[in-house]
Design a protein around this motif. Sequence first.
Motif, PDB file in Angstrom:
ATOM      1  N   LEU A  46       0.952  -1.115  -0.007  1.00  0.00           N
ATOM      2  CA  LEU A  46      -0.085  -0.068   0.065  1.00  0.00           C
ATOM      3  C   LEU A  46       0.902   1.163  -0.102  1.00  0.00           C
ATOM      4  N   CYS A  47       0.867   2.223  -1.135  1.00  0.00           N
ATOM      5  CA  CYS A  47       1.347   3.190  -1.100  1.00  0.00           C
ATOM      6  C   CYS A  47       0.764   4.570  -1.500  1.00  0.00           C
ATOM      7  N   ASP A  48       1.169   5.541  -1.002  1.00  0.00           N
ATOM      8  CA  ASP A  48       0.607   6.899  -1.638  1.00  0.00           C
ATOM      9  C   ASP A  48       0.929   7.099  -3.078  1.00  0.00           C
ATOM     10  N   LEU A  49       0.222   7.321  -3.956  1.00  0.00           N
ATOM     11  CA  LEU A  49       0.296   7.595  -5.194  1.00  0.00           C
ATOM     12  C   LEU A  49       0.432   9.117  -5.706  1.00  0.00           C
ATOM     13  N   ALA A  50      -0.002  10.087  -5.060  1.00  0.00           N
ATOM     14  CA  ALA A  50      -0.221  11.455  -5.159  1.00  0.00           C
ATOM     15  C   ALA A  50       1.023  12.174  -5.001  1.00  0.00           C
ATOM     16  N   ASP A  51       1.866  11.675  -4.018  1.00  0.00           N
ATOM     17  CA  ASP A  51       3.053  12.454  -3.456  1.00  0.00           C
ATOM     18  C   ASP A  51       4.241  11.713  -3.738  1.00  0.00           C
ATOM     19  N   GLY A  52       5.207  12.362  -3.190  1.00  0.00           N
ATOM     20  CA  GLY A  52       6.739  12.047  -3.229  1.00  0.00           C
ATOM     21  C   GLY A  52       7.094  10.537  -2.923  1.00  0.00           C
ATOM     22  N   PHE A  53       6.079   9.740  -1.865  1.00  0.00           N
ATOM     23  CA  PHE A  53       6.175   8.524  -1.652  1.00  0.00           C
ATOM     24  C   PHE A  53       6.131   7.577  -2.440  1.00  0.00           C
ATOM     25  N   VAL A  54       5.458   7.995  -3.652  1.00  0.00           N
ATOM     26  CA  VAL A  54       5.315   6.959  -5.037  1.00  0.00           C
ATOM     27  C   VAL A  54       6.518   6.623  -5.483  1.00  0.00           C
ATOM     28  N   GLY A  55       7.538   7.524  -5.317  1.00  0.00           N
ATOM     29  CA  GLY A  55       8.998   7.101  -5.645  1.00  0.00           C
ATOM     30  C   GLY A  55       9.421   5.778  -4.948  1.00  0.00           C
ATOM     31  N   LEU A  56       9.346   6.204  -3.624  1.00  0.00           N
ATOM     32  CA  LEU A  56       9.761   4.947  -2.863  1.00  0.00           C
ATOM     33  C   LEU A  56       8.810   3.481  -3.084  1.00  0.00           C
ATOM     34  N   ARG A  70       0.981  22.556  -7.459  1.00  0.00           N
ATOM     35  CA  ARG A  70       0.768  21.201  -6.256  1.00  0.00           C
ATOM     36  C   ARG A  70      -0.211  20.420  -7.081  1.00  0.00           C
ATOM     37  N   ASP A  71      -1.268  20.717  -7.883  1.00  0.00           N
ATOM     38  CA  ASP A  71      -2.008  19.884  -8.696  1.00  0.00           C
ATOM     39  C   ASP A  71      -1.327  19.246  -9.769  1.00  0.00           C
ATOM     40  N   LEU A  72      -0.438  19.754 -10.390  1.00  0.00           N
ATOM     41  CA  LEU A  72       0.481  19.230 -11.531  1.00  0.00           C
ATOM     42  C   LEU A  72       1.306  18.095 -10.725  1.00  0.00           C
ATOM     43  N   CYS A  73       2.125  18.391  -9.733  1.00  0.00           N
ATOM     44  CA  CYS A  73       2.627  17.195  -9.210  1.00  0.00           C
ATOM     45  C   CYS A  73       2.187  16.144  -8.748  1.00  0.00           C
ATOM     46  N   ARG A  74       0.576  16.352  -8.418  1.00  0.00           N
ATOM     47  CA  ARG A  74       0.130  15.326  -8.100  1.00  0.00           C
ATOM     48  C   ARG A  74      -0.342  14.467  -9.232  1.00  0.00           C
ATOM     49  N   LEU A  75      -0.320  15.101 -10.314  1.00  0.00           N
ATOM     50  CA  LEU A  75      -0.617  14.467 -11.770  1.00  0.00           C
ATOM     51  C   LEU A  75       0.414  13.583 -12.208  1.00  0.00           C
ATOM     52  N   LEU A  76       1.727  14.400 -11.936  1.00  0.00           N
ATOM     53  CA  LEU A  76       2.817  13.425 -12.554  1.00  0.00           C
ATOM     54  C   LEU A  76       3.298  12.594 -11.567  1.00  0.00           C
ATOM     55  N   ASN A  77       3.102  12.587 -10.135  1.00  0.00           N
ATOM     56  CA  ASN A  77       3.312  11.532  -9.191  1.00  0.00           C
ATOM     57  C   ASN A  77       2.271  10.184  -9.674  1.00  0.00           C
ATOM     58  N   CYS A  78       1.060  10.622  -9.973  1.00  0.00           N
ATOM     59  CA  CYS A  78       0.054   9.486 -10.176  1.00  0.00           C
ATOM     60  C   CYS A  78       0.637   8.770 -11.374  1.00  0.00           C
ATOM     61  N   SER A  79       0.839   9.422 -12.605  1.00  0.00           N
ATOM     62  CA  SER A  79       1.177   9.092 -13.864  1.00  0.00           C
ATOM     63  C   SER A  79       2.422   8.306 -13.708  1.00  0.00           C
ATOM     64  N   LEU A  80       3.417   8.903 -13.319  1.00  0.00           N
ATOM     65  CA  LEU A  80       4.654   8.180 -13.237  1.00  0.00           C
ATOM     66  C   LEU A  80       4.659   6.753 -12.139  1.00  0.00           C
ATOM     67  N   GLY A  81       3.942   6.889 -11.059  1.00  0.00           N
ATOM     68  CA  GLY A  81       3.962   5.976 -10.192  1.00  0.00           C
ATOM     69  C   GLY A  81       3.005   4.865 -10.743  1.00  0.00           C
ATOM     70  N   MET A  82       2.107   5.028 -11.277  1.00  0.00           N
ATOM     71  CA  MET A  82       1.236   3.929 -11.730  1.00  0.00           C
ATOM     72  C   MET A  82       2.058   3.206 -12.899  1.00  0.00           C
ATOM     73  N   VAL A  83       2.642   3.886 -13.799  1.00  0.00           N
ATOM     74  CA  VAL A  83       3.373   2.894 -14.508  1.00  0.00           C
ATOM     75  C   VAL A  83       4.556   2.402 -13.987  1.00  0.00           C
ATOM     76  N   HIS A  84       5.356   2.770 -13.191  1.00  0.00           N
ATOM     77  CA  HIS A  84       6.491   1.944 -12.675  1.00  0.00           C
ATOM     78  C   HIS A  84       5.828   0.908 -11.696  1.00  0.00           C
ATOM     79  N   MET A  85       4.960   1.118 -10.774  1.00  0.00           N
ATOM     80  CA  MET A  85       4.470   0.105  -9.765  1.00  0.00           C
ATOM     81  C   MET A  85       3.662  -0.922 -10.514  1.00  0.00           C
ATOM     82  N   ALA A  86       2.902  -0.676 -11.930  1.00  0.00           N
ATOM     83  CA  ALA A  86       2.494  -1.517 -12.579  1.00  0.00           C
ATOM     84  C   ALA A  86       3.271  -2.513 -13.143  1.00  0.00           C
ATOM     85  N   ALA A  87       4.438  -1.950 -13.739  1.00  0.00           N
ATOM     86  CA  ALA A  87       5.429  -2.839 -14.142  1.00  0.00           C
ATOM     87  C   ALA A  87       6.124  -3.823 -13.339  1.00  0.00           C
ATOM     88  N   HIS A  88       6.229  -3.388 -12.230  1.00  0.00           N
ATOM     89  CA  HIS A  88       6.896  -4.050 -11.190  1.00  0.00           C
ATOM     90  C   HIS A  88       5.942  -4.913 -10.278  1.00  0.00           C
TER      91      HIS A  88
END
Length: 383
Positions: A5-15, A72-90
């Motif tokens: 379980l991981c936050d998708l909209a903030d910086g923790f998505v990288g973790l 802030r909204d832009l960063c949330r969008l980027l985190n969601c998009s990039l995080g979804m791609v990477h976490m779905a791949a792994h």
Amino acid sequence: GFQVLCDLADGFVGLGSKVTELLQDSYGGRGILTWGMTPVGHRDSVSDSNWFICRFKMFCKQDFSLIQTPFRDLCRLLNCSLGMVHMAAHSSLFCPLTLQGGLGRRPSSPPKFPLLTYDPSLWYHSSSVLALALDALTVSYRLRNNSVPMWQVADLLAVSGRKVVAAYGAIPFPMMSGGSLPDALSACADALPWKPLSACPEAGEGQCYGQLTTLKGFEGQKLISCLSPGIKPPTPLHSLHSGEDVLAAYISSFYPSAPLALQLVSSPSKLTPPFPQIFSQSLDAQGFLRSEAPPPGALGPVTSSVPVMTSLQSGPALDPWLSELHRATSAFNIRRVAPSFLSQGLEMAEYQEALEELRLLARCYRDDSSGVMRSSSEEEDDD
């Protein structure tokens, strides 16, 4: 297997992306089910801004004390998009969970649940609703006996690279106290009782590549109709002889050809303090509908448990949803509007590759008018 379980909209998505990558490298044969959690965001919300600042500063060293809502909204969008791609791949399977109306910069209103009086602006409320949903969504592989392995859940839904699924839930499931499952489902004959839990509306065209439906918390209620001999069943559901058959026939009336797995668990989700009392006064203490409405102004009993129905789906509805996320993320120049993402280690080539992977991920769910999936070469010709 592993549940992440991981936050998708903030910086923790990288973790979270790195954690799922390491899990896949070390335990490639195990199931990895990842849930990306996104809170309901509100414009001009001080608490939302503070939440984002505190989390994002851990990954970006610039000062966000004067962060503006559009950024802030832009960063949330980027985190969601990039995080979804990477976490779905792994992961073996990835599912976003949110009561927000969308993951883009201008989400629609949160879903309304007929038997809840929750306030979506309070994360205390919205997180409680998602906790109830998650308890039912994950019960199939948490049972002490007759559990389903995580990899089997993933195999059912993640076919042909479609690793992203959408969640839906009826919270609570509207079932009359002392009634039966056929009665409850017959009352929902015109529309499915659940609401989106992943910001992805159902397609409404009866198409689905795979579905896992769970009904939890019907303890003390009848799963079949107990009609006297000679009495004609009021609906076909009342003539069936098991709860699994009743639920399967109901779901199949909306999705006639979709592969379907069912899980029925009688024990309910227990609600103990500090779980908020956000339930309609028309419910009894066990979360079932009362036969008589309470008098005006009368306080109902404290709800100590509720029945919940959830569905995990992989279907064509994810194509426009993922495509819109790709369009929104591709619509701006990251070098100009969000250079902090590139200054903290993300290469421009990696960013462009992630956008391409998001576009191709959306294509996995594309369907033509005849309901037949097309090959990637045919889709390239369309482009």
